[in-house]
Scaffold this active site. Structure first.
Site, PDB file in Angstrom:
ATOM      1  N   LYS A 175     -71.113  -4.033 -26.283  1.00 55.42           N
ATOM      2  CA  LYS A 175     -70.970  -5.484 -26.426  1.00 55.42           C
ATOM      3  C   LYS A 175     -72.177  -6.054 -27.179  1.00 55.42           C
ATOM      4  CE  LYS A 175     -67.328  -5.387 -23.636  1.00 55.42           C
ATOM      5  NZ  LYS A 175     -65.965  -5.730 -24.050  1.00 55.42           N
ATOM      6  N   HIS A 294     -56.630   3.118 -26.277  1.00 54.70           N
ATOM      7  CA  HIS A 294     -56.705   1.759 -25.745  1.00 54.70           C
ATOM      8  C   HIS A 294     -55.315   1.133 -25.814  1.00 54.70           C
ATOM      9  CE1 HIS A 294     -57.851  -2.408 -25.060  1.00 54.70           C
ATOM     10  NE2 HIS A 294     -58.968  -1.930 -24.551  1.00 54.70           N
TER      11      HIS A 294
END
Length: 475
Positions: A175, A294
């Protein structure tokens, strides 16, 4: 034309529209071991009988159309048609039914999830006679599943490649998900891996944007992996997202990852598509790469209770199409996932044979024969206080992935990774000693934090963080 002249249309063919149930509702039908079986949650329009609605689903997802056609006589509909063979009401719902449909195997191309879904969840979902339609579950017979390669490697091969046994694997999504330069991105990867994580991960949004082109990211991440491996003596990995705008570009990125010598790549299998995913899975098996999957976009398809497709079906499809990991919710984090439902499809991902169990949403017994299993990934809004629950819920064969729960540590990325590794090792040891993590989990974490200042700091930061919302998708 003379009134007495007979035509093909007047011999054995009667034009017009007839009820679907006359042809496609067959409650006497005995399902075959080779049939693909589907359980649909059907909400008919007012005035449409359940039998007609169920038959319409069977017809429109197999051989039927809205009117009788003379070319029906050129084939054997009895051989190829889907059949609605059972209907049951949904408890607590006024006008909702589970319709069970059997499809003969010859309707589907071998080894193609794309073709299977084009029929079963195709145009029928826009059918006007239905207010809503949801595919709850699918039984894939061994005769069909054996036409798929499945996961590139599977759980045991992955553990052997990594030389890691007896505990869940630990990961972290880097992140902020967008905006970092490739060099700063690689720095974060290195710090997390050095601190004790097994994997770091590209966010699903990260492909090849102006601020960080894919080749630069791959190179800096590979450097981080090798440096962390040298310092820790452990095998490390980073999920390099190979998802791209074309299959050719996707494979090019996977080839470059293999040339760098990294162990794993990643794909967004729903936005990328099943054809692309299967192609990448084949490449990964042939070239020794693990494949992380994902599920971006899944909630568009599976979150509404009455319409769409349950994630357990998408999970089965992924196991067939190919992937070694897939995100599967957390039960305790910020993303949707009710416990019994989640554990139902987690078993469908990992186990060889899963018995029918309606209490966990499993409508059919599923036999995967020898197809390798997939590691479920718990990711989204989790931190060290969740570690006991995650260890107890998911067991050893899982990946526990802490993004903000690593990078949000007040002392930095590496201490965040240390805190998670210490918490995990403490929970695994406590479990192996016979302690009940469901009851004693918080105490286990407190005890470990006494000798780990990194864990103590993490416990203090996240002691009040909870995501207490009711799950939308419940049994």
């Amino acid at each position: 034309m003379s009134p007495k002249t007979e035509t093909k249309a007047s011999v054995g063919f009667k034009a017009g529209v007839k009820d679907y149930r006359l042809t496609y509702y067959t409650p006497e039908y005995q399902t075959k071991d080779t049939d693909i079986l589907a359980a649909f949650r059907v909400t008919p329009q007012p005035g449409v009988p359940p039998e007609e609605a169920g038959a319409a689903v069977a017809a429109e997802s197999s051989t039927g159309t809205w009117t009788t056609v003379w070319t029906d006589g050129l084939t054997s509909l009895d051989r190829y048609k889907g059949r609605c063979y059972d209907i049951e009401p949904v408890p607590g719902e006024e006008n909702q039914f589970i319709a069970y449909v059997a499809y003969p195997l010859d309707l589907f191309e071998e080894g193609s999830v794309t073709n299977m879904f084009t029929s079963i969840v195709g145009n029928v979902f826009g059918f006007k006679a239905l207010r809503a339609l949801r595919l709850e579950d699918l039984r894939v017979p061994p005769a069909y599943s054996k036409t798929f390669q499945g996961p590139p490697h599977g759980i045991q091969v992955e553990r052997d490649k990594l030389n890691k046994y007896g505990r869940p694997l630990l990961g972290c999504t880097i992140k902020p998900k967008l905006g970092l330069s490739a060099k700063n991105y690689g720095r974060a990867v290195y710090e997390c891996l050095r601190g004790g994580l097994d994997f770091t991960k590209d966010d699903e949004n990260v492909n090849s944007q102006p601020f960080m082109r894919w080749r630069d990211r791959f190179c800096f991440c590979a450097e981080a992996i090798y440096k962390a491996q040298a310092e820790t003596g452990e095998i490390k990995g980073h999920y390099l997202n190979a998802t791209a705008g074309t299959c050719e570009e996707m494979i090019k990125r996977a080839v470059f990852a293999r040339e760098l010598g990294v162990p794993i790549v990643m794909h967004d299998y729903l936005t990328g598509g099943f054809t692309a995913n299967t192609s990448l899975a084949h490449y990964c098996r042939d070239n020794g790469l693990l494949l992380h999957i994902h599920r971006a976009m899944h909630a568009v398809i599976d979150r509404q209770r009455n319409h769409g497709m349950h994630f357990r079906v998408l999970a089965k499809a992924l196991r067939m199409s190919g992937g070694d990991h897939i995100h599967a919710g957390t039960v305790v984090g910020k993303l949707e996932g009710e416990r019994d439902v989640t554990l139902g499809f987690v078993d469908l991902l990992r186990d060889d044979f899963i018995e029918r169990d309606r209490s966990r949403g499993i409508y059919f017994t599923q036999d995967w024969v020898s197809m390798p299993g997939v590691l479920p990934v718990a990711s989204g809004g989790i931190h060290v206080w969740h570690m006991p629950a995650l260890t107890e819920i998911f067991g050893d064969d899982s990946v526990l992935q802490f993004g903000g729960g690593t990078l949000g540590h007040p002392w930095g990325n590496a201490p965040g990774a240390v805190a998670n590794r210490v918490a995990l090792e403490a929970c695994v040891q406590a479990r192996n000693e016979g302690r009940d993590l469901a009851r004693e989990g918080n105490e286990v974490i407190r005890e470990a934090s006494k000798w780990s200042p990194e864990l103590a700091a993490a416990c203090e930061v996240w002691k009040e963080i909870k995501f207490e919302f009711e799950a939308m998708d419940v049994l």
